[in-house]
Design an enzyme around this catalytic site. Sequence first.
Site, short mmCIF file in Angstrom:
data_model
loop_
_atom_site.label_atom_id
_atom_site.label_comp_id
_atom_site.label_asym_id
_atom_site.label_seq_id
_atom_site.Cartn_x
_atom_site.Cartn_y
_atom_site.Cartn_z
N ASN A 86 14.42 4.43 10.39
CA ASN A 86 14.60 5.25 9.18
C ASN A 86 14.84 6.67 9.83
OD1 ASN A 86 11.99 6.36 9.50
ND2 ASN A 86 11.05 4.24 9.04
N PHE B 250 0.33 10.01 2.92
CA PHE B 250 1.70 10.66 2.91
C PHE B 250 2.61 9.83 2.03
CE2 PHE B 250 1.51 14.46 5.44
CZ PHE B 250 0.49 14.12 6.23
N LYS C 34 -4.54 2.46 -2.28
CA LYS C 34 -4.92 2.39 -0.57
C LYS C 34 -6.37 2.92 -0.35
CE LYS C 34 0.17 2.83 0.49
NZ LYS C 34 1.12 2.49 1.26
N ASP D 168 8.97 -0.90 6.30
CA ASP D 168 8.18 -1.87 5.35
C ASP D 168 8.63 -3.17 5.72
OD1 ASP D 168 6.72 -0.24 3.80
OD2 ASP D 168 8.39 0.48 2.42
N LYS E 1 -0.52 5.28 -5.18
CA LYS E 1 -0.90 4.93 -3.64
C LYS E 1 -2.29 5.60 -3.31
CE LYS E 1 3.92 4.98 -2.53
NZ LYS E 1 5.04 5.78 -2.21
N LYS F 282 23.23 -10.78 21.50
CA LYS F 282 23.88 -9.91 20.61
C LYS F 282 24.61 -10.51 19.49
CE LYS F 282 27.33 -6.13 20.72
NZ LYS F 282 28.67 -5.76 21.34
N1 CTP Z 1 2.31 3.04 5.08
C1 CTP Z 1 1.55 2.09 5.97
N2 CTP Z 1 1.93 0.94 5.87
C2 CTP Z 1 3.24 0.63 5.65
C3 CTP Z 1 3.84 1.42 4.76
C4 CTP Z 1 3.45 2.72 4.33
O1 CTP Z 1 0.59 2.52 6.41
N3 CTP Z 1 3.68 -0.40 5.73
C5 CTP Z 1 1.57 4.43 4.57
C6 CTP Z 1 2.65 5.51 5.26
O2 CTP Z 1 2.40 6.03 6.42
C7 CTP Z 1 2.21 6.64 3.97
C8 CTP Z 1 1.80 5.86 3.00
O3 CTP Z 1 1.48 4.32 3.53
O4 CTP Z 1 0.97 7.40 4.67
C9 CTP Z 1 2.74 5.62 1.82
O5 CTP Z 1 3.97 5.36 2.22
P1 CTP Z 1 5.21 5.37 1.52
O6 CTP Z 1 6.56 4.82 2.29
O7 CTP Z 1 5.49 6.25 0.94
O8 CTP Z 1 4.86 4.29 0.58
P2 CTP Z 1 4.89 2.89 0.60
O9 CTP Z 1 3.47 2.30 0.42
O10 CTP Z 1 5.64 2.14 1.82
O11 CTP Z 1 5.41 2.22 -0.94
P3 CTP Z 1 7.17 2.43 -1.11
O12 CTP Z 1 7.85 2.16 0.08
O13 CTP Z 1 7.15 1.31 -2.32
O14 CTP Z 1 7.30 3.78 -2.13
#
Ligand code: CTP
Length: 404
Positions: A212, A325, A343, A281, A339, A291
Amino acid sequence: MTSGNREPRNIVLGVSGGIACYKAVELVRLLVRDGFTVQVIMTREALEFVTPLTFQTISGRSVATETFSLTQESEIGHINLADQADLLVIAPATANIIGKIATGIADDLLTTVIMATRAQVLIAPSMNVHMYENPILQGNISKLKGLGYHFMEPVEGYLACGYEGRGRLPEPQDIVEEIHGLVKKKDLVGERLLITAGPNREPLDPIRYIGNRSSGKMGYALARIGVRRGAEVTLISGPTSLRPPQGVRLISVLTAAEMRQAVLKEFSAATAVLMAAAVADYHPEKLLPKKIKRGRDPIQLRLKPNPDILREVGMRKNGQILIGFAAETEALVANAKKKLHEKNLDLIVANNVTEEGSGFDVDTNVATILDRKGGVHSLPLMSKEELADRIYDYLLALKNSTSS
Ligand code: CTP
């Protein structure tokens, strides 16, 4: 609310005559960039290497050179210079000037100001390796250290005199970091911060991965400012092109699974966890051993969800402050609130990544900080370092409110 931002900002930079004078120009530029006021004093010998005009242009202030020039003395008298300094920095410092300071000689403007100041003094020596190793100089350095003067070790490398060895002025960026560390209020002493930063890479085959756009800048800014404010910092970082901040313990990872493992291992020793990483995610269901060859037909990838690291930490936390974040493209506050509660976080820092000056690979951010009591604090556009300071201010305010 405490403010980590209000810190001493007046630097008097003494430049003595060595070839590393040119690096002092960059040092001034970086200090001005970071909001410091820099008054340069040059010794007579330094004038042989760089002109005062260069420093004047970069610092935006006239350069002080001679004690007994009547116009300079009336405008920027030496006692004034000594009094206005929050920190006096001598870079580069020659063996000669160190010798003079150590023996109390004040025979020009710079040495007079050093003698008269009550501010902290940071000395960054730079010279030929044999001069640096000379026991007379080393004796002077030990004496000055004993009197509370701060020193930065020169670094090893190729020296302008043709020798290899210890004698190079440290990089200007490192001197700036040292300066920040000296002037910053140490209100995070005793805190053990666990910070995550950067993206993950989820491998697909030996060549490719899913990643990403995270640059890691927010997490690295948090780590840098944490160290400056006196915390012990462990930084778990995905792959970035950033230089690890000085003084942090760096743990490098690639995948979300590796990041999870490192976070779970480290978090019980932490007093606060700041999850700034853009955790992947999903990961490809299969890691192909060879490959994937190019073909004419579309191919399909099956992705499996990764565990939510922050949620796991939220379930297990015992006393740690947990800061998450949220990178959003819509319904910022509503999504972030969700969130925060789901969380089990103490604070969440939300930003709309589509907004100008916010999001990926920029040095600034426009953030909204939400707390568990329903507080929603929208912050203006600011640098990621300033935002890191604000986040720590909130963290400390939270600690104070729960301990009182
Ligand atoms: N985070 C995490 N583990 C994951 C995804 C996210 O610990 N697998 C943490 C990120 O580091 C951040 C927070 O969760 O502090 C929110 O991440 P974000 O990408 O905004 O949200 P998601 O929970 O992934 O939800 P979505 O992608 O549906 O917005």
